[in-house]
Design a protein around this motif. Structure first.
Motif, PDB file in Angstrom:
ATOM      1  N   HIS A 177      27.885 -13.296  13.852  1.00 52.94           N
ATOM      2  CA  HIS A 177      26.398 -13.458  13.307  1.00 52.94           C
ATOM      3  C   HIS A 177      26.600 -14.845  12.298  1.00 52.94           C
ATOM      4  CE1 HIS A 177      24.880  -9.627  14.694  1.00 52.94           C
ATOM      5  NE2 HIS A 177      25.939  -8.937  14.446  1.00 52.94           N
TER       6      HIS A 177
ATOM      7  N   LEU B 280      17.792  -1.237  13.584  1.00 55.28           N
ATOM      8  CA  LEU B 280      17.473  -2.633  13.560  1.00 55.28           C
ATOM      9  C   LEU B 280      16.817  -3.035  14.510  1.00 55.28           C
ATOM     10  CD1 LEU B 280      21.274  -3.173  12.423  1.00 55.28           C
ATOM     11  CD2 LEU B 280      19.184  -3.574  10.682  1.00 55.28           C
TER      12      LEU B 280
ATOM     13  N   SER C 253      24.793  -6.073   8.082  1.00 54.52           N
ATOM     14  CA  SER C 253      25.389  -7.057   7.093  1.00 54.52           C
ATOM     15  C   SER C 253      24.506  -8.331   7.635  1.00 54.52           C
ATOM     16  CB  SER C 253      26.760  -7.250   7.040  1.00 54.52           C
ATOM     17  OG  SER C 253      27.164  -8.427   6.400  1.00 54.52           O
ATOM     18  N   ASN C 254      24.424  -8.474   8.852  1.00 57.16           N
ATOM     19  CA  ASN C 254      23.716  -9.693   9.379  1.00 57.16           C
ATOM     20  C   ASN C 254      22.164  -9.658   8.906  1.00 57.16           C
ATOM     21  OD1 ASN C 254      23.171 -12.085  10.872  1.00 57.16           O
ATOM     22  ND2 ASN C 254      22.114 -10.571  12.743  1.00 57.16           N
ATOM     23  N   ALA C 255      21.853  -8.606   9.275  1.00 59.17           N
ATOM     24  CA  ALA C 255      20.304  -8.281   8.893  1.00 59.17           C
ATOM     25  C   ALA C 255      20.012  -8.708   7.406  1.00 59.17           C
ATOM     26  CB  ALA C 255      19.763  -6.832   9.123  1.00 59.17           C
TER      27      ALA C 255
ATOM     28  N   ALA D  90      26.185  -5.597  12.467  1.00 56.02           N
ATOM     29  CA  ALA D  90      24.655  -5.904  12.338  1.00 56.02           C
ATOM     30  C   ALA D  90      23.931  -5.488  11.069  1.00 56.02           C
ATOM     31  CB  ALA D  90      24.288  -4.765  13.334  1.00 56.02           C
TER      32      ALA D  90
END
Lengths: 464, 251
Positions: A443, A12, B188-190, B186
């Motif tokens: 987030h 990522l 999921s956020n992307a 992380a």
């Protein structure tokens, strides 16, 4: 190597990887959609493809015996390997018997699965990867990140730099054509000079003993025909009864993988060179590899053996599209990899993979052989739960929740208390940070729960 | 046509946004149904089922079946929970001859609310108006397990003044995935980051969907990003409750 989460985080954090994966998977998704639209009754074709595979998987023994007899009749030699190590040992022994100093290998995921590149290196045999993407991977000393495009994680710019650093006579112009020529110059002589050619198989045809490979570069033909010995390593699930079945599967494979009607090169190899033939290998060996496949069939993963390795599931997977293939940590990435890897590498070390899925079902929707991938992934989750591999916090959390949820009165009391506690935190309608819910609020914001639950409000209304 | 229907409210709607439950009752009553809310219900068991905890999933499925089986039809304001009852309850009791017929019977009469209103009742909202532009996200379970795609759009089309802006990748998962979003925040956020960008580029005022989980995920991301787009369950608009507070707005 680190765990799945660490690998995913690293992926990522890599903006170039994201661009590279999106380019290839995005293009493939668009092209597949066009190809499927133009295909008369794709749904019926999927059903037929699944039925063909289910039939041979259920009758694997007789079809493999038929294949063996046909292949021997065509002049090939057939070897059986139960494990990855056995398969490698057979190939190495064949190479040594042929006095091979170098082998030309045509891309094969089974070869990766059984660790053949490493075994050849251990045996001191020089290996040249003839598939362009595999060649890139070999130069970079990496593993494939996709089953169709092993180097999909690399951009053109990265490949160019790699060729300039490693090729004897690299390209001068920065064009794709010039880069391809650079690879051609590097590979052609090595391909033609190899003592042994090693390939995988897309299909094994039971009634003729033919082995089918598909490539887009023609590298299989060039690396398997000139050497004196051709060795095929193939998973036993690659079998189909006859040519019409193979043709049907080929139509499904190419469209699902790249949106093409057929792959550029499709070749059927039936036995070695015959008397009077101008070219072809003098010996053809076929190594039929089980490596856990019959165990998979007998332990609830028979549907996974339908897989024809098209990569459509990963191309359409929201998770794969964010993290690429290396994060999955096994030979096979994406949804199909998340099902296969625990079977190959053991569940204890790979339990994360089954959870790294939103169960959105897109992979199953695009699978040309209708593998129920989400159901199989849930099967691994269940097994992991049964065997006590899930984290204690998860077991306790779910246990506590289920204890309350199976007692409606207690549940209503519990939710009322939880609602009040959580509502104390949010000043507006949104909660920006909630203890124990960092996974969510790191987030995104969390809407504040209602002041009173639906059930409480409804019951009050009923009493009025 | 009067039908006696049981509302299965879903645990998320119960706690996070009860007005979806009330909107469901309102729309069903407008369509001529008599609605009851069985008191024995809590959660359909999907979190346990998807986590691999089969025993607790079975316990909750039994409780839900017992609570819902006396009714003519069961209506759920969530494609994901309706899908669990319809598609996965019979699988859970595959080898249980006592419970399998009961699970199957409940499965057959369980419907997602918009599919029920559109397909079973043949109903459309009348006299509902809302001058706005909305975009619609097709939540995965409803879409792929129950074939919910045209029904909500047909119902929304009957709302005066509401125009629909197409959403690029409307059928692509938003990254919620039940516990996925907290297990792999992380990733999921992307995923939801891309979804939020696609929603913003539609220029719509409202984001609609048929599942509160997905809506909370997308709305939570949009709010964190400072977007002014307001999120509703589509049934709230269909029931004429689109003028109330959106997700995350104080009543």
């Amino acid at each position: 190597m680190s765990g799945f989460t660490e690998r995913a985080d690293a992926a990522l954090a890599d903006p170039i990887l994201k661009i590279a994966v999106e380019r290839t998977a995005g293009t493939s998704e668009a092209k597949r959609a066009i190809a499927i639209d133009a295909f008369p009754d794709f749904e019926a074709a999927r059903t037929r493809a699944a039925a063909i595979k289910d039939h041979v998987i259920a009758h694997l023994g007789p079809y493999l015996e038929q294949f063996e007899a046909s292949a021997i009749a065509a002049g090939a030699q057939v070897h059986w390997a139960q494990t990855a190590d056995e398969a490698c040992a057979i190939v190495i022994a064949l190479c040594k018997a042929a006095g091979a100093k170098s082998v030309a290998r045509s891309k094969s995921m089974l070869g990766e699965e059984i660790g053949l590149p490493h075994a050849l290196e251990e045996a001191g045999i020089v290996r040249v990867e003839t598939d362009l993407a595999e060649h890139i991977i070999q130069l970079a000393d990496e593993r494939p990140s996709h089953i169709i495009w092993p180097a999909m994680h690399k951009t053109r710019e990265q490949v160019s730099a790699l060729f300039r650093a490693k090729h004897a006579n690299p390209h001068k112009e920065e064009t794709i054509a010039a880069m391809a020529q650079s690879a051609r110059r590097e590979l052609r002589a090595k391909m033609l000079g190899a003592d042994v050619g090693i390939s995988g198989a897309n299909f094994l045809i039971a009634d003729t003993g033919a082995v089918c490979t598909v490539t887009n570069e023609g590298n299989a033909e060039l690396s398997l025909v000139p050497p004196r010995v051709h060795i095929v390593t193939a998973g036993i699930e690659k079998i189909v009864p006859s040519m019409p079945h193979a043709i049907h599967m080929l139509r499904m494979l190419a469209r699902s993988a790249t949106g093409a009607a057929l792959t550029q090169y499709t070749t059927f190899y039936t036995g070695p060179k015959r008397p009077g033939d101008r070219d072809g290998p003098e010996e053809m060996h076929i190594v039929l590899v089980d490596n856990g496949r019959t165990k998979m069939r007998d332990e609830g993963l028979a549907e996974m053996l339908r897989c024809i390795r098209c990569g459509a599931c990963m191309n359409h997977c929201v998770v794969f599209r964010q993290i690429g293939g290396h994060a999955y940590g096994g030979t096979y990435p994406g949804p199909m990899g998340a099902v296969l890897t625990p079977a190959l590498d053991g569940l204890a070390a790979t339990r994360d993979l089954a959870h790294a899925c939103t169960l959105n079902g897109k992979c199953q929707e695009v699978c040309p052989v209708k593998i129920p991938l989400p159901t199989l992934l849930k099967g691994w989750r269940e097994k992991s739960w049964r065997e006590g591999l899930e984290p204690t916090s998860m077991r306790w959390g779910l246990g506590l929740w289920a204890f309350a949820a199976t007692r409606p009165a207690l549940y209503r009391l519990g939710t009322a208390i939880a609602i009040r506690a959580i509502r104390l935190i949010g000043r507006t309608g949104w909660i920006a940070s909630l203890p124990f819910a960092g996974g969510w609020t790191k987030h995104r914001d969390l809407p504040k729960p209602a002041a009173r639950s639906f059930m409480a409000q409804y019951q009050q209304e009923q009493r009025k | 046509m009067t039908q006696n229907v049981a509302l299965f409210v879903t645990c998320l709607v119960d706690v996070m946004r009860p007005r979806i439950g009330f909107a469901t009752i309102r729309a069903l009553e407008a369509a001529g149904c008599t609605v009851v809310v069985p008191q024995g219900q809590t959660c359909c068991g999907q979190p346990a089922l998807n986590s691999g905890d089969r025993d607790h999933a079975i316990a909750l499925a039994k409780q839900t079946i017992t609570a819902l089986e006396p009714y003519e039809a069961i209506v759920v304001p969530s494609g994901s929970c309706a899908g669990t009852i319809r598609c996965h309850y019979p699988e859970l009791f595959e080898h249980d001859p006592d419970w399998l017929p009961r699970a199957q019977a409940v499965a057959e009469k369980t419907f997602e609310v918009m599919a029920y209103l559109d397909e079973v009742c043949g109903w459309k909202p009348e006299g509902v108006s809302l001058p706005a532009t909305a975009t619609y996200h097709d939540s995965c379970s409803g879409l792929r397990e129950l074939g919910i795609k045209a029904q909500p759009r047909r119902l929304l089309k009957a709302i005066d003044g509401l125009s629909m802006a197409p959403l690029a990748g409307a059928e692509t998962c938003c990254g919620f995935g039940g516990t996925f979003c907290v297990k792999y925040p992380a990733i999921s956020n992307a995923i939801v980051g891309e979804k939020a960008a696609a929603i913003q580029s539609t220029g719509a005022d409202l984001l609609l969907a048929g599942d509160l989980g997905c809506l909370m995920n997308m709305a939570g991301k949009l709010h964190r990003d400072g977007s002014k787009i307001r999120a509703f369950h589509a049934i709230e608009l269909i029931a004429g409750m689109g003028d109330g507070p959106a997700i995350g707005e104080e009543a």
